[in-house]
Enzyme design. Structure first.
Site, PDB file in Angstrom:
ATOM      1  N   SER A 188       8.351  -7.229   7.270  1.00 56.97           N
ATOM      2  CA  SER A 188       7.297  -7.610   8.107  1.00 56.97           C
ATOM      3  C   SER A 188       8.569  -9.051   7.785  1.00 56.97           C
ATOM      4  CB  SER A 188       6.510  -8.074   7.220  1.00 56.97           C
ATOM      5  OG  SER A 188       6.818  -8.669   5.995  1.00 56.97           O
ATOM      6  N   HIS A 232       1.007   1.112   5.532  1.00 56.67           N
ATOM      7  CA  HIS A 232       0.891   0.458   6.098  1.00 56.67           C
ATOM      8  C   HIS A 232       2.135   0.340   6.938  1.00 56.67           C
ATOM      9  CE1 HIS A 232      -1.386  -0.561   2.875  1.00 56.67           C
ATOM     10  NE2 HIS A 232      -0.950   0.380   2.010  1.00 56.67           N
ATOM     11  N   THR A 233       2.473   0.184   8.114  1.00 52.29           N
ATOM     12  CA  THR A 233       3.669   0.256   8.965  1.00 52.29           C
ATOM     13  C   THR A 233       4.691  -1.438   9.178  1.00 52.29           C
ATOM     14  OG1 THR A 233       2.859  -0.191  11.077  1.00 52.29           O
ATOM     15  CG2 THR A 233       3.159   2.043  10.508  1.00 52.29           C
ATOM     16  N   CYS A 234       4.014  -2.271   8.891  1.00 52.12           N
ATOM     17  CA  CYS A 234       4.780  -3.346   8.681  1.00 52.12           C
ATOM     18  C   CYS A 234       5.460  -3.511   7.416  1.00 52.12           C
ATOM     19  CB  CYS A 234       3.845  -4.136   9.191  1.00 52.12           C
ATOM     20  SG  CYS A 234       2.710  -4.798   9.930  1.00 52.12           S
ATOM     21  N   PHE A 235       5.290  -2.508   6.397  1.00 53.42           N
ATOM     22  CA  PHE A 235       5.990  -2.413   5.178  1.00 53.42           C
ATOM     23  C   PHE A 235       6.901  -1.540   4.581  1.00 53.42           C
ATOM     24  CE2 PHE A 235       2.222  -4.932   4.713  1.00 53.42           C
ATOM     25  CZ  PHE A 235       2.863  -6.671   4.278  1.00 53.42           C
TER      26      PHE A 235
END
Length: 949
Positions: free
Chosen positions: A894, A915-918
């Site tokens: 992110s 958690h694709t953002c992290f």
């Protein structure tokens, strides 16, 4: 004769009678005490004594939303308790409350600062225990106007650690003991984690009496305050709240009285005179840079200067005898011995009779200089030549220096030795210190550079720009024209290209080679190695008079690939190209963000309508993608999945917009039959915008285009070689025509061609009246060129033009000028091959470690699966199945690069979450390898969607 306190026998400190103390307000009040002088008996010294403790103020750390209501609780030997009033809602409380307590020389003072609350127990804000014996030893039994700055500590309940929470200022007064008759109990160690104090020479009393802050032991600082007849004892000081780092931030907002200014300022000027008053001897203290000296004025006698002092304050009178340069105190006042100054006071032409009595100086002042005293008795020097004043005694300029004036009349100094100028007057001592500092700095820098790079045998001093010698020439031969080899001070070799004014570490003669030329085999007969002006190696075939960059030797390495997936020879330039492109994107970014709301069932149409209705420049804002019915927050992962899924949709050949290049090449190209969709040009404009958004925001698409299509985007000329990748049969036909005599074959070729689209035969003339012009041996080169151009553009001219228009609206095509077609594919599609070793090497763990059985099973599962399932797993965790050009070390999160993470979360019955953002995988602690494989396979193949945790 003086007693142990440094006072004349029979005289009281400061001219006051024995048995009197000075309270916090500075007024003298008769207070009975058993410590009436140095002549008290030993038994009296060992008994109880009165001590005045003034709690002044505190500075507490700001660590909460609500301000505290602090008050101080003082415990003497854990028995006698005294409390101050509380101060409401303040981090800078001030009490100024005085307590008179009974103590022994071995008493302990326990200071507590608490936060008062009406509904709960008072909370501890900080505390400190002080052993009085340490202070008495340090100050030779005297506590008179002794200011203590105490660091407060609070103990954490979680880890039982002590952290600093603020500072407390207290004043100890009214205690004088004879240390020679005391029995101080030894202390093994200071409480609250303080180290044991060591015995201090009683001579330090004079330092503290001069007003300097003296460290008694860790976290407790003390100084003797000067006596005042008016005003509060704190001298109008104010405090600012402590920052997180702690520390003392005190500054005076009210000027001290004249006699205090005289005392403090005389210390700052390094005046070689000792001022003696009733509280002890004042030792001058050197300040780094004094204030600007006053303008020249008539010198006043010292007796006039001190005439305004209060009666209860003994003036620090100065006597300058004719026979020596030392200053002595007034008659009847004893003090420590005074050292002889190194340089005497020069005699000037002053009319002051006091100055006329000063001794002659061994080194007289320069012509036009004069020495004077200001109203506080400080010496300064007047330069009548330049009409300026100085605190420092003038000395002759060092050799090679010159004094000058600028256009505004300001004096500066020129060093002809180093060709530098300075505003500060030089002297030999300052120059010596500066040269010593320069030598030490050069030595430290040299040692730091050589610490980890080379062995001791290689660490020989070398000039920074040492030229290459004949011994450095090796079997690689001479450097290319315009190149030069140089050596750093740490013996590291680098190369300079004078043509483009650049430097590099790589040798241009071996750049891009896996092994050196010495270990390579011989070239075939008639071949030769040469180098371009940029230092790039190429090969000359004298047999056919051709050149090539490919090594003709059988089995020769083509060059190892670097971390960016390109040959190492080009990795340096590709990294620079990529950084330049990212700089252009960031410098043209717009603030705020745009929201794009889509559903998974109608992803193509929803995205098309929302992107096309926005102005093109709006698409440069940060994207915030929302899937309807899903509560995911887009910090990068949701948008990565949106690009991945939408690119899979818009490039799907089933929509008839694109087609595969051929049966064996699944790269995409524009379908000539796309015109069957009446809105196909609008769709191509949308796809151009979408592809540009992927490049601009650093996202990957599902599949790539053909190399000729990338060359069209880069506005490069297409060649016959480009046809081979999309139509091998057509390419072979053109090559046959090129290599053979077509006049002898009778092929009957004309400058026209027919092709079929959806059952319709379309006739096309390669040139005007081409159907009437026959192809011969003389014009077949023209035929091949026209045929190549037609084959690469047949039926797709309008579609390609519209696509490039949409692309150019978001990302100008000029920004792509740095790349070639293969590099453009690399930054748009990433790397498809998954390197498991690189993946594992750049993975971090939370609540797991690399030896946990679940982690071992996970990597076993990754190694045993095929590439397709690995890509699905990668897409499940990161939002895309492609790897960045720098490998797993450059996975983006992110807020920048964020490595792949495996965290222990949940129970064994849970499914894995991501958690694709992290780039984080929540892996439950499964009990067996089979259970992990089952749960992980089900998660990556049967689940989709986002939610908030």
């Amino acid at each position: 004769m003086a007693d142990g306190n440094g006072l004349p026998a029979g005289a009281a400190s400061g001219g006051m009678e024995a048995g009197q103390t000075v309270n916090g307000a500075g007024s003298a009040s008769p207070t009975p005490t058993s410590s009436s002088g140095a002549g008290a008996s030993g038994s009296a010294n060992q008994g109880y004594h009165q001590l005045s403790v003034t709690i002044e103020e505190a500075s507490l750390r700001n660590n909460g939303f609500l301000k505290p209501n602090p008050y101080v609780e003082l415990l003497i030997d854990s028995k006698s308790k005294r409390k101050t009033d509380l101060v409401k809602n303040s981090y800078l409380p001030k009490w100024n409350e005085e307590f008179t307590v009974l103590i022994t020389p071995n008493s302990t003072l326990h200071f507590k600062v608490l936060d008062h609350s009406s509904f709960r127990k008072d909370a501890m804000l900080g505390e400190r225990i002080i052993n009085l014996a340490h202070i008495l030893q340090h100050y030779n039994g005297r506590c008179e106007f002794l200011e203590l700055t105490i660091d407060l500590f609070v103990t954490s309940k979680s880890d039982n650690r002590q952290t600093k929470s603020g500072e407390l200022v207290a004043i100890l007064n009214g205690l004088k003991l004879d240390m020679s008759k005391l029995q101080i109990q030894p202390v093994a160690g200071q409480q609250n984690g303080n180290p044991p104090v060591q015995a201090v020479n009683p001579s330090v009393v004079s330092d503290a009496a001069a007003g300097r802050s003296c460290m008694i032991y860790g976290g407790v600082r003390a100084r003797m305050r000067l006596r005042s007849s008016s005003g509060n004892s704190n001298g109008g000081e104010t405090r600012s709240p402590l920052p997180n780092g702690g520390g003392d931030h005190r500054r005076s907002t009210q000027a001290p009285p004249v006699w205090e200014q005289q005392q403090q300022q005389s210390q700052n000027q390094q005046q070689p005179l000792r001022m003696v008053n009733g509280s002890g001897a004042a030792v001058p203290q050197t300040a780094p840079y004094p204030q600007q000296p006053p303008a020249p004025a008539l010198a006043r006698p010292l007796t006039q200067v001190y005439g305004a002092l209060p009666e209860n304050t003994q003036p620090a009178a100065v006597y300058l005898p004719a026979g020596g340069g030392a200053a002595v105190g007034p008659p009847g006042v004893a003090g420590p011995p005074i050292e002889q100054p190194g340089v005497g006071l020069p005699v000037s032409q002053s009319t002051d009779p006091q100055l006329q009595t000063q001794p002659a100086d061994d080194e007289p002042l320069p012509a036009g200089w004069e020495i004077r005293l200001d109203q506080y008795g400080r010496r300064y020097y007047v330069d009548h030549n330049t009409r300026s004043t100085y605190w420092e005694k003038p000395t002759p300029l060092p050799p090679g220096w010159e004094i000058r004036k600028d256009g505004r009349g300001r004096v500066y100094y020129v060093d002809h030795n180093t060709r530098k100028t300075t505003w500060q007057r030089p002297n030999s001592e300052r120059l010596m210190h500066f040269q010593h500092w320069q030598g030490q700095r050069a030595h430290v820098v040299s040692q730091g550079n050589q610490r980890y790079l080379y062995s001791q045998q290689q660490q020989q001093p070398t000039a920074v720009t040492a030229q290459v010698t004949q011994d450095d020439e090796d079997a690689l031969g001479p450097l290319p024209d315009g190149w030069e080899k140089k050596i750093q001070s740490d013996n590291r070799v680098y190369f300079v290209n004078h043509k483009n004014r650049t430097t590099q570490w790589e040798d241009p003669r071996t750049q891009g080679q896996e092994v050196s030329l010495i270990n390579e085999g011989p070239l075939p007969p008639g071949w030769e190695i040469r180098y371009t002006a940029a230092g790039e190696r190429f090969f000359v075939d004298h047999n056919t008079r051709r050149t090539t960059f490919e090594d003709p030797r059988p089995g020769a390495p083509k060059g190892a690939k670097g971390v960016y997936g390109v040959p190492r020879a080009y990795e340096r330039s590709f990294r620079w190209k990529l950084s330049q492109f990212r700089y252009l994107c960031q410098s043209n970014a717009l603030p705020s963000h745009i929201k794009i709301t889509v559903t998974r069932q109608t992803l193509f149409e929803d995205s098309y309508h929302q992107i096309m209705r926005l102005p093109a420049y709006e698409l440069r804002r940060r994207l915030y993608i929302i899937f309807r019915g899903e509560e995911g927050l887009d910090y990068g992962g949701v948008s990565r999945e949106w690009f991945f899924l939408l690119s899979h949709e818009v490039l799907n050949p089933m929509y008839c917009l694109f087609e595969y290049a051929n049966k064996n090449n699944y790269s995409l190209q524009i379908n000539p039959a796309s015109y069957v969709n009446p809105d196909h040009l609008q769709y191509f404009k949308f796809i151009g915008r979408f592809i540009a958004m992927a490049l601009y925001h650093g996202r990957f698409i599902y599949s790539g285009f053909t190399m000729p299509f990338y060359k069209r985007m880069l506005n490069k000329k297409l060649t016959i070689k480009d046809i081979e990748t999309i139509d091998p049969e057509f390419y072979n036909s053109l090559i046959w025509v090129k290599d053979n005599n077509i006049d002898e074959c009778g092929l009957e070729l004309w400058f026209s061609v027919d092709f079929e689209v959806l059952g319709q035969i379309i006739h096309h003339e390669l040139k005007e009246n081409g159907e009437k012009e026959r192809v011969t041996e003389e014009n077949k080169e023209e035929y091949i060129t026209l045929m190549t151009e037609w084959r690469m553009t047949r039926g797709i001219e309008q579609q390609t033009k519209t696509f490039l228009e949409g692309f150019n609206e978001v990302v100008p095509l000029e920004w792509l000028k740095y790349f070639d077609e293969r590099e453009l594919e690399l930054i748009l599609c990433g790397m498809q091959d998954v390197d498991v070793e690189d993946w594992q090497r750049n993975t971090i763990y939370r609540h797991y470690n690399r030896n946990s059985k679940q982690v071992v099973w996970f990597w076993q599962f990754v190694r045993e699966t095929d590439n397709e399932k690995r890509a699905r797993l990668l897409q499940f965790v990161t939002g895309t199945c492609r790897v960045p050009v720098g490998g797993f070390a450059e996975l983006m999160g992110s807020n920048g690069p964020q490595r792949f993470c495996i965290e222990k979360v949940g129970k064994e019955t849970w499914l894995p979450r991501s958690h694709t953002c992290f780039n984080r995988l929540d892996l439950p602690p499964y009990k067996s390898y089979d259970q992990l494989v089952e749960k992980l396979t089900f998660a990556i193949e049967e689940t989709e969607g986002f939610c908030q945790e």
